[in-house]
Design a protein around this motif. Sequence first.
Motif, PDB file in Angstrom:
ATOM      1  N   ALA A 109      -7.136  57.821  -2.500  1.00  0.00           N
ATOM      2  CA  ALA A 109      -7.028  57.600  -1.048  1.00  0.00           C
ATOM      3  C   ALA A 109      -6.861  58.918  -0.307  1.00  0.00           C
ATOM      4  O   ALA A 109      -6.209  59.852  -0.786  1.00  0.00           O
ATOM      5  CB  ALA A 109      -5.840  56.682  -0.748  1.00  0.00           C
ATOM      6  N   ASP A 113      -4.929  57.400   5.011  1.00  0.00           N
ATOM      7  CA  ASP A 113      -4.652  56.111   4.397  1.00  0.00           C
ATOM      8  C   ASP A 113      -3.268  56.089   3.759  1.00  0.00           C
ATOM      9  O   ASP A 113      -2.548  55.080   3.832  1.00  0.00           O
ATOM     10  CB  ASP A 113      -5.712  55.781   3.348  1.00  0.00           C
ATOM     11  CG  ASP A 113      -7.036  55.364   3.973  1.00  0.00           C
ATOM     12  OD1 ASP A 113      -7.041  55.028   5.170  1.00  0.00           O
ATOM     13  OD2 ASP A 113      -8.065  55.402   3.275  1.00  0.00           O
ATOM     14  N   LYS A 117      -0.029  53.770   4.853  1.00  0.00           N
ATOM     15  CA  LYS A 117       0.664  52.886   3.915  1.00  0.00           C
ATOM     16  C   LYS A 117       2.178  53.071   4.007  1.00  0.00           C
ATOM     17  O   LYS A 117       2.937  52.094   3.948  1.00  0.00           O
ATOM     18  CB  LYS A 117       0.186  53.154   2.488  1.00  0.00           C
ATOM     19  CG  LYS A 117       0.902  52.299   1.440  1.00  0.00           C
ATOM     20  CD  LYS A 117       0.319  52.496   0.069  1.00  0.00           C
ATOM     21  CE  LYS A 117       1.072  51.672  -0.984  1.00  0.00           C
ATOM     22  NZ  LYS A 117       1.041  50.234  -0.720  1.00  0.00           N
ATOM     23  N   ARG A 124      -1.112  56.028  11.043  1.00  0.00           N
ATOM     24  CA  ARG A 124      -2.384  56.270  10.364  1.00  0.00           C
ATOM     25  C   ARG A 124      -3.469  56.657  11.356  1.00  0.00           C
ATOM     26  O   ARG A 124      -4.245  57.589  11.120  1.00  0.00           O
ATOM     27  CB  ARG A 124      -2.823  55.024   9.594  1.00  0.00           C
ATOM     28  CG  ARG A 124      -4.185  55.163   8.916  1.00  0.00           C
ATOM     29  CD  ARG A 124      -4.659  53.848   8.303  1.00  0.00           C
ATOM     30  NE  ARG A 124      -5.960  53.997   7.694  1.00  0.00           N
ATOM     31  CZ  ARG A 124      -7.121  53.916   8.353  1.00  0.00           C
ATOM     32  NH1 ARG A 124      -7.114  53.674   9.674  1.00  0.00           N
ATOM     33  NH2 ARG A 124      -8.269  54.058   7.722  1.00  0.00           N
ATOM     34  N   GLU A 353     -14.393  56.444   5.117  1.00  0.00           N
ATOM     35  CA  GLU A 353     -13.386  55.478   4.692  1.00  0.00           C
ATOM     36  C   GLU A 353     -12.826  54.711   5.888  1.00  0.00           C
ATOM     37  O   GLU A 353     -12.576  53.512   5.808  1.00  0.00           O
ATOM     38  CB  GLU A 353     -12.262  56.184   3.936  1.00  0.00           C
ATOM     39  CG  GLU A 353     -12.674  56.668   2.550  1.00  0.00           C
ATOM     40  CD  GLU A 353     -11.627  57.554   1.915  1.00  0.00           C
ATOM     41  OE1 GLU A 353     -10.514  57.660   2.474  1.00  0.00           O
ATOM     42  OE2 GLU A 353     -11.918  58.139   0.856  1.00  0.00           O
TER      43      GLU A 353
END
Length: 484
Positions: A109, A113, A117, A124, A353
């Motif tokens: 990741a 990301d 989390k 983010r 992503e």
Amino acid sequence: MITLLISIVALILGYVFYSRLIQRVFSPDPLRTTPAYAINDGVDYVPMPTWKVLMIQFLNIAGTGPIFGAIMGAKFGPSCYLWIVLGCIFAGAVHDYLSGMLSLRHNGASLPDLVGKYLGTGTRGVMLVFSAVMLLLVGAVFIYSPAEVLGNMINPESKTDDIICIVVIILYYIIATLVPIDKIIGKIYPVFAIGLIFMALSLFICLIVKWPADIPEIWDGIANRTPAAGSIFPCLFITIACGAVSGFHATQSPLMARCLKNEKLGRPVFYGAMILEGVVALIWATVASYFFYGGGAAEFGSAANVAAPQLVAVVCKGWLGTAGAVLAILGVVAAPITSGDTALRSVRLTVSEAFKIDQKGIGRRLAVSIPIFAVTLALLMFNIFNEDGFSIIWRYFGWANQTMAAFTLWMLTAFLVKERKGAWYLLTLLPAVLMTSVCLTFIATTKIGFNIPAAYTSIIGAATAVASLLIFFLLKARTRRNII
């Protein structure tokens, strides 16, 4: 010179002992399948030999930071040694290892990301924009600075050669950003990394042989020797990033997390590469100290106030001769070029992503990359046609880089808290508080920020540190209550 030797020994001891503690806290699992095998797409997820991954990681994170940053940091005096050694062992290498290992645990990741989390989806989004902007600044800085060095080698009086070098580097960036990671990066980067290490070792040997007695030592005092460069706090902590602690590294570690064969290899690759970079920074800080304060400028027949790229060229040619100078300069040029293209590769991966754009097809990779290179080109034009353009972008890059380091350290602290690692969160909390204080004080008191009088520096720094600690412990207590 004694300070240099003591500092190098301290870095080695930091790797031998402190890195083992950090590894034990994270608890890598050698039986866990890594993303290189679990996802292997032949483009970005490709298992590679460990020595190659280490050399690529070192070259990716190095850039011009441990060279140009250390040269400019040496103007502050022997205090630069303290920041490089303590920052590298207790902040930078911990930052690099844990962020790299977290990426490894979460299928390679990217940093936004990971931040999302552990710090929330709102953070983010901020980190996604922030990291993209910072990486674009890296791309621009690491195109312009090697082009300037190469241009000076060809013809110091002409800017045309600089522009030609810029065009050639951009064309290379486009190719390197699009092709699978093992085709160019995996093949030639280890060679460039060896060249960079050779250059540093050559200069270290020259220092040992000459043993200049008039280089300032740490016991001569850590007072600022160049007040015009800014105050030691916070300016030194912004000037020397690579070699001490650098948020840019957390954007690069995922690239190699996608190529590691075993979680146990994270310690030599992530922590070890940072220690190696610290050694390079120490050598260049000592070379610059000799140049600025020990008669080096007179020895080389140069003015003492030359810019970092010119200092590199003068010293390498003066000490290593023509052949050695070419190898050394190539090492200095290769480092930023290779960091620049992996920075733009990271932007491509981060954007793809974020918008769920598959990157197996070269057409899709190209579609994401074109806007990235367009923005980078615009920043380069600002550099070329603005006399102070490079300095302006470098200052913003330096602040953005360390702000990203602060974000990453807070994310790592949240990870250690959520994983119930006991009081081990202090290992990242204290560096996070320091870097938060540094970044907010810098933007508050410098001309690129709010330009608050320097007399308030210590007050702002202390208030920021106390406030960030209070906020952390309040949030930690609330989280604990919610769990119970």
